[in-house]
Design an enzyme around this catalytic site. Structure first.
Site, PDB file in Angstrom:
ATOM      1  N   GLU A 121      -0.153   1.152  -5.869  1.00 23.93           N
ATOM      2  CA  GLU A 121      -0.480   0.505  -4.942  1.00 23.93           C
ATOM      3  C   GLU A 121      -0.203  -0.947  -6.036  1.00 23.93           C
ATOM      4  O   GLU A 121      -0.992  -1.095  -6.645  1.00 23.93           O
ATOM      5  CB  GLU A 121      -1.212  -0.566  -3.856  1.00 23.93           C
ATOM      6  CG  GLU A 121      -1.923   0.853  -3.115  1.00 23.93           C
ATOM      7  CD  GLU A 121      -2.818   0.893  -2.198  1.00 23.93           C
ATOM      8  OE1 GLU A 121      -3.173  -0.303  -2.035  1.00 23.93           O
ATOM      9  OE2 GLU A 121      -3.645   2.213  -2.042  1.00 23.93           O
ATOM     10  N   HIS A 154       0.900  -1.231   0.113  1.00 26.96           N
ATOM     11  CA  HIS A 154       0.048   0.082   0.075  1.00 26.96           C
ATOM     12  C   HIS A 154       0.957   1.457  -0.416  1.00 26.96           C
ATOM     13  O   HIS A 154       0.660   2.504   1.346  1.00 26.96           O
ATOM     14  CB  HIS A 154      -1.011  -0.417   1.243  1.00 26.96           C
ATOM     15  CG  HIS A 154      -1.917   1.109   1.384  1.00 26.96           C
ATOM     16  ND1 HIS A 154      -2.010   2.244   1.225  1.00 26.96           N
ATOM     17  CD2 HIS A 154      -3.435   1.182   1.967  1.00 26.96           C
ATOM     18  CE1 HIS A 154      -2.790   3.027   0.783  1.00 26.96           C
ATOM     19  NE2 HIS A 154      -3.893   2.256   1.671  1.00 26.96           N
TER      20      HIS A 154
END
Length: 280
Positions: free
Chosen positions: A255, A154
């Protein structure tokens, strides 16, 4: 020489990496969480919220959280899974010439089994030299039954002004727009932030380029099939306790992910995926 040394980050145990040419990175043991990357001769490339919370059970806002085995709230587990809020162990500090590299490991325990009854070992490997940073996530099924998982790195990339930043390379790619719940196809090559952006791109190409005045970052991946592009925008940012109201302008999440088609892992098998950044 490259070096890997114990350190602290905001008062919490961490590992500091420095390559022979001066590139630096810092990884929290909490969450196996990369919180800083400074290329050789360059500036900080990652965003970490100044109001983020730290410690057991907390999820750090920024850097590169490790998402496993559930993405977001797509399942019955805690949001984004089991690993980003738990302590990892530094298991290896290998010497690879001019590269600086560290390997952190998390092994399933009674607390994870209570939520997700599977045996696994997860490793995060961070390697850097010059303008390049590699982040590899690997998971091994150490049990006697197969399991399925989603996974993502992330990554919060710093921006000077996200409204002027451009993410290039996603032309023609289909994406799930999580602000509307609908699938769409991107027609233009440039993705820009004008408010909240929450998109899950499927079968995304590699590499992508995040570009703004005087700076660009190449973003490549292998093993991952999806790309998530996320920014909360001003309204949602104001609702997040661990993000200053205006800091949505200072970052864009790009991400590496495997969400649409989860990984199925048989006993004894391993899966690995890598995200690579090159600053320019």
């Amino acid at each position: 020489m490259a070096s890997v040394k114990p350190t602290e980050y905001n008062g919490h145990p961490a590992v500091a990496l420095q390559s022979s040419d001066g590139a630096r990175a810092t990884i929290l043991l909490h969450g196996g969480h990369l919180v800083s990357w400074v290329p050789a001769g360059g500036q900080e490339q990652l965003y970490v919220s100044p109001t983020s919370e730290y410690g057991e059970g907390q999820a750090v806002r920024g850097g590169v959280p490790v998402i496993f085995p559930q993405f977001s709230s797509r399942g019955t587990l805690p949001r984004h899974g089991l690993l980003r809020t738990r302590g990892w162990q530094l298991v290896e500090m290998p010497s690879h010439g001019k590269h600086a590299q560290a390997v952190l490991r998390f092994v399933a325990d009674d607390r994870t089994r209570a939520l997700w009854p599977h045996e696994f070992e997860a490793e995060i490997t961070v390697s850097l030299i010059g303008q390049q940073l590699d982040i590899e996530f690997a998971v091994t099924n150490t049990g006697d039954a197969g399991f399925e998982f989603a996974v993502a790195l992330h990554s919060y990339l710093r921006t000077n002004d996200v409204l002027k930043a451009q993410l290039e390379g996603l032309q023609g790619v289909k994406y799930e727009d999580n602000t509307t719940g609908q699938w769409q196809q991107q027609w233009g090559d440039v993705t820009q932030v004008v408010g909240e952006v929450d998109r899950l791109y499927h079968d995304a190409p590699s590499p992508l380029t995040l570009r703004e005045l005087g700076r660009k970052v190449s973003i490549a991946q292998s093993g991952f099939t999806d790309v998530v592009v996320w920014n909360p925008g001003p309204v949602k940012a104001a609702q997040l306790d661990d993000l200053p109201d205006d800091d949505w302008q200072k970052m864009l999440c790009v991400e590496a992910a495997r969400v649409i088609d989860p990984v199925t892992l048989s006993p004894g098998d391993e899966w690995a995926g890598m995200q690579t950044f090159i600053a320019g």
